[in-house]
Design a protein around this motif. Structure first.
Motif, short mmCIF file in Angstrom:
data_model
loop_
_atom_site.label_atom_id
_atom_site.label_comp_id
_atom_site.label_asym_id
_atom_site.label_seq_id
_atom_site.Cartn_x
_atom_site.Cartn_y
_atom_site.Cartn_z
N ILE A 1 0.82 -1.22 0.00
CA ILE A 1 0.00 0.00 0.00
C ILE A 1 0.85 1.26 0.00
CG2 ILE A 1 -1.69 1.31 1.37
CD1 ILE A 1 -2.75 -1.43 2.35
N VAL A 2 1.95 1.24 0.77
CA VAL A 2 2.80 2.42 0.94
C VAL A 2 4.03 2.30 0.05
CG1 VAL A 2 4.19 3.74 2.57
CG2 VAL A 2 1.98 2.81 3.29
N GLU A 3 4.27 3.34 -0.71
CA GLU A 3 5.42 3.36 -1.63
C GLU A 3 6.71 3.72 -0.91
OE1 GLU A 3 6.69 6.47 -5.01
OE2 GLU A 3 4.90 5.31 -5.52
N SER A 4 6.68 4.80 -0.12
CA SER A 4 7.90 5.27 0.53
C SER A 4 7.56 6.34 1.55
CB SER A 4 8.88 5.86 -0.49
OG SER A 4 8.29 6.99 -1.13
N GLU A 5 8.51 6.62 2.42
CA GLU A 5 8.41 7.77 3.32
C GLU A 5 8.81 9.02 2.54
OE1 GLU A 5 9.67 10.86 6.10
OE2 GLU A 5 11.13 9.68 4.98
N THR A 6 8.07 10.11 2.72
CA THR A 6 8.36 11.36 2.04
C THR A 6 8.85 12.38 3.05
OG1 THR A 6 6.62 10.95 0.40
CG2 THR A 6 7.45 13.20 0.58
N PRO A 7 10.09 12.84 2.94
CA PRO A 7 10.59 13.82 3.91
C PRO A 7 9.83 15.13 3.81
CG PRO A 7 12.38 12.88 2.60
CD PRO A 7 11.10 12.49 1.94
N PRO A 8 9.71 15.85 4.89
CA PRO A 8 9.14 17.19 4.80
C PRO A 8 10.06 18.09 3.98
CG PRO A 8 10.07 16.83 6.98
CD PRO A 8 10.12 15.52 6.27
N SER A 9 9.50 19.15 3.46
CA SER A 9 10.31 20.07 2.65
C SER A 9 9.95 21.50 3.03
CB SER A 9 10.06 19.84 1.16
OG SER A 9 8.69 20.04 0.84
N GLY A 10 10.87 22.39 2.71
CA GLY A 10 10.66 23.79 3.04
C GLY A 10 11.92 24.40 3.60
N GLU A 11 11.78 25.58 4.14
CA GLU A 11 12.94 26.31 4.66
C GLU A 11 13.64 25.52 5.76
OE1 GLU A 11 13.99 30.67 6.70
OE2 GLU A 11 11.93 30.20 6.03
N GLY A 12 14.94 25.34 5.62
CA GLY A 12 15.74 24.64 6.61
C GLY A 12 15.68 23.13 6.52
N LEU A 13 14.99 22.61 5.51
CA LEU A 13 14.81 21.16 5.40
C LEU A 13 15.48 20.58 4.15
CD1 LEU A 13 11.06 21.00 6.48
CD2 LEU A 13 13.05 20.37 7.87
#
Length: 540
Positions: A442-454
Motif C-alpha cells: 500500500i505504501v510506496e515510501s516515506e516522504t521527507p518534509p520540505s521547506g525552509e531549513g529542510l
C-alpha cells in the motif's frame, strides 16, 4: 469592569480553569466565582465548533503562538508552541484524543508526592466522573457513563459508520511486529494495540467552557492578569495589566497553564530569588523550582506516499465521500510500547520501570501540518511520540511587563534515553508502515518534509541507520503540545495545589503534574481538576 471581588478568583479560562470555576459555582455552598481569561470567547467563530475546521485555528487569534528559545538538540531551531489564548484554552485547539495515562504512571505520581490520591486507584473515581462513555461492553469499573464529557472510540462513533480502509492493514502490521491487542485497557494498562478514544460528539468539539457550564460564574475575557496581590504572604486578589484590582475573599487559583502559571508566580514575587532580583520584583516567597521541570511529549511526524491514491486510503482522494469519515481526525489505532531489554537496561536498572511504556505511535489517514506534504489523498502519516521523556526544560520571564511572552527553553531530546527511545520507536514505525506484509503493498515510501531549513533530507526506510533517524529527529522533531510540570507538586505546591510559603493561593492546572504522564493529557487533567475542586470545597 470596575474593581470587584468574589470568594474565588480564577486566573485562566482553559481546561482546568473552566472545570474549577464551574464546579465551585455549582457546589452547595454557592460561593461567588470570577474567571479571568486573557483571550476571547470563541463562540462567534464557527471554526471552533469542529475538529477538522479547528485545524485552521492554530497560529490564529486563539493561539498565543509562543516562540521557544533555540533548542540545541534540534539543530538550534526555534519551536512554535501552540497554546490556547481563548476561553476553553487548549480544548479549542486540540485534536480530541481522550487517552488516559498508564496506571503505573499515576502510581509513580502518587509515590513521588507521597499521596495515594494521585495514584491510579485514587484518581480512577475522578476519571470515571468526567466521562459519559459510549462503547458497548465498556467495563463499568474502568469507565463512567453519566459524566459531562461524551467519549467514544472511533469504531463506535457515528453508529459504527466511521470505517477507514486502512484499519485492518494497520492492525495487521502491528500484530506482525508482535504488538498484542489491548482493546479494553484492563486495569488501567495502556500498552499494546488499542483504539483511539475521542471526546467528540458527532464530530463536534466539546470544549471545557461548554461541557462545564459557567452560568453562575462571572467570566471576563480579553482580561490579562499582571500579578497576584498579597498582604504579607496572604494572597488578597489579583492586579490586572491595566492596573485594576480584583479581591479574592477566599482564594486565588492559578489555571494559566504550564507556561502562564510560572510566569504569573514570578510576576507575583514567587520564584527563584535571582530571577526576581534581575527584574526588580519584590520577593514574597523564594521558590527555586518555579519554572523548572518543564516536560512535554516530544514527537517525530512522518508522511508516506501511497502506491495508488485512487483507492481512497487518505483524506483528499476522490473515494472519500462518506461524511462519517470527516467526523473528527481520520485515525483509529494507537500503539504504546516499552523499549526492548537490550536498550532500556542501558539506562534503567529498576525492573518495574523497565516495563513502562515509553513511546506511542498513531496512524493518521491525512498528513496535517507536515511541511511540504499535500493533503490531496496521496499521503498518510504517523506520529511517533515519547510518552515518558526524561528531558526537562524551563519557563521564565523576559521582563516585569505582563504582556511580554514567557521565556521558554523546552530542551527536547536532551538525554540519551530520549534519543535512544525515539530512534527505536521511529524504526518500529517504519517497519510497520514500510516493511510489514500488510502495508508494504500500500505504501510506496516515506516522504521527507520540505521547506525552509529542510534541504537535503532523504526518505527514511526500515533499514535506515540510527544516525539517519537521529538526524531526522534533530531537524524535524518537535512537540505534541502536552506541556506540564513547571509548578510541580511536591516542589512548588503541596498535594492539594496550595502554593508553598504563602496562604490563599493555589494552582490547579498542568503545571503541577510533577512528571510526564502517558496517553494524552486532557483526560488526566479533567480528572485532576475534579479532584482538586473536591479538596477546595473541603476547605470551605
Amino acid at each position: 469592569m470596575a474593581d470587584v471581588s468574589a470568594d474565588y478568583v480564577i486566573v485562566g479560562g482553559g481546561l482546568a480553569g473552566c472545570v474549577v470555576a464551574s464546579r465551585l459555582s455549582q457546589s452547595d455552598k454557592k460561593p461567588t466565582v470570577i474567571l479571568l481569561e486573557a483571550g476571547a470567547d470563541p463562540s462567534s467563530n464557527p471554526a471552533a465548533a469542529s475538529f477538522i475546521s479547528g485545524l485552521s485555528l492554530l497560529g490564529g487569534e486563539f493561539d498565543y503562538v509562543y516562540q521557544s528559545e533555540p533548542v540545541a538538540n534540534t539543530d538550534n531551531r526555534v519551536h512554535t508552541l501552540n497554546t490556547g489564548k481563548v476561553l476553553g484554552g487548549g480544548t479549542i485547539l486540540n485534536y480530541g484524543g481522550w487517552l488516559r495515562a498508564d496506571a503505573a504512571d499515576y502510581d509513580e505520581w502518587a509515590e513521588v508526592v507521597g499521596d495515594q490520591r494521585w495514584s491510579y486507584k485514587g484518581l480512577k473515581p475522578w476519571l470515571r466522573k468526567t466521562e459519559s462513555f459510549h462503547d458497548k461492553g465498556a467495563d463499568p469499573e474502568e469507565h463512567g457513563f453519566d459524566g459531562p464529557m461524551h467519549v467514544t472510540s472511533v469504531s463506535a462513533a457515528q453508529s459504527g459508520a466511521r470505517k477507514y480502509l486502512l484499519r485492518e492493514p494497520v492492525r495487521e502490521a502491528w500484530e506482525e511486529l508482535g504488538v498484542s491487542p489491548n482493546l479494553q485497557r484492563e486495569d488501567g494498562r495502556i500498552g499494546g494495540l488499542a483504539e483511539m478514544n475521542e471526546n467528540s460528539h458527532d464530530g463536534m468539539r466539546q470544549p471545557s467552557n461548554l461541557v462545564y457550564p459557567l452560568n453562575d460564574v462571572k467570566v471576563f475575557t480579553n482580561t490579562t492578569v499582571h500579578r497576584v496581590t498579597f498582604s504579607g504572604t496572604t494572597a488578597t486578589g489579583v492586579e490586572l495589566a491595566d492596573g485594576r484590582k480584583i479581591t479574592a475573599q477566599k482564594e486565588v487559583i492559578l489555571c494559566a497553564g504550564a507556561y502562564g502559571t510560572p510566569k504569573a508566580l514570578l510576576l507575583s514575587g514567587i520564584g527563584p530569588a535571582a530571577t526576581l532580583k534581575e527584574h526588580a520584583i519584590p520577593i514574597v516567597h523564594e521558590s527555586p523550582q518555579v519554572g523548572q521541570n518543564l516536560h512535554d511529549h516530544s514527537v517525530i511526524y512522518l508522511a508516506y506516499r501511497l502506491h495508488d491514491p485512487s483507492l481512497g486510503y487518505a483524506l483528499g482522494s476522490a473515494p472519500w465521500q462518506d461524511p462519517a469519515l470527516f467526523k473528527s481526525l481520520p485515525w483509529d489505532w494507537i500503539v504504546s510500547q516499552p523499549l526492548p531489554a537490550e536498550i532500556i537496561t542501558k539506562h534503567e536498572s529498576n525492573v518495574e520501570k523497565q516495563k513502562r511504556n515509553l513511546y506511542e505511535v498513531i496512524s493518521v489517514y491525512v498528513p496535517p501540518g507536515i511541511p511540504g506534504i499535500p493533503i490531496d489523498g496521496t499521503h498518510i502519516a504517523t506520529s511517533t511520540m515519547l510518552l515518558l521523556p526524561t528531558s526537562r526544560g524551563t519557563v521564565s520571564i523576559r521582563s516585569k511587563n505582563p504582556n511580554d511572552p514567557p521565556r521558554i527553553q523546552p530542551n527536547y531530546f536532551s538525554t540519551q534515553l530520549d534519543r535512544d527511545t525515539i530512534v527505536h520507536a521511529t524504526r518500529q514505525t517504519l517497519n510497520a508502515m514500510l516493511a510489514s506484509s500488510s502495508m508494504k503493498p500500500i505504501v510506496e515510501s516515506e516522504t521527507p518534509p520540505s521547506g525552509e531549513g529542510l534541504d537535503g533530507l532523504t526518505p527514511l526506510t526500515a533499514t535506515s541507520s540510527d544516525e539517519e533517524i537521529e538526524e531526522r529527529m534533530r531537524r524535524t522533531g518537535t512537540q505534541h503540545h502536552h506541556s506540564g510540570g513547571t509548578a510541580a507538586m511536591g516542589k512548588v505546591v503541596d498535594v492539594e495545589g496550595k502554593v508553598f510559603g504563602v496562604k490563599g493561593l493555589r494552582v490547579a492546572d498542568a503545571s503541577i503534574v510533577p512528571l510526564p504522564m502517558g496517553g494524552h493529557p486532557q483526560a488526566t487533567l479533567y480528572a485532576m481538576a475534579e479532584q482538586l475542586v473536591s479538596m477546595i470545597l473541603k476547605d470551605e
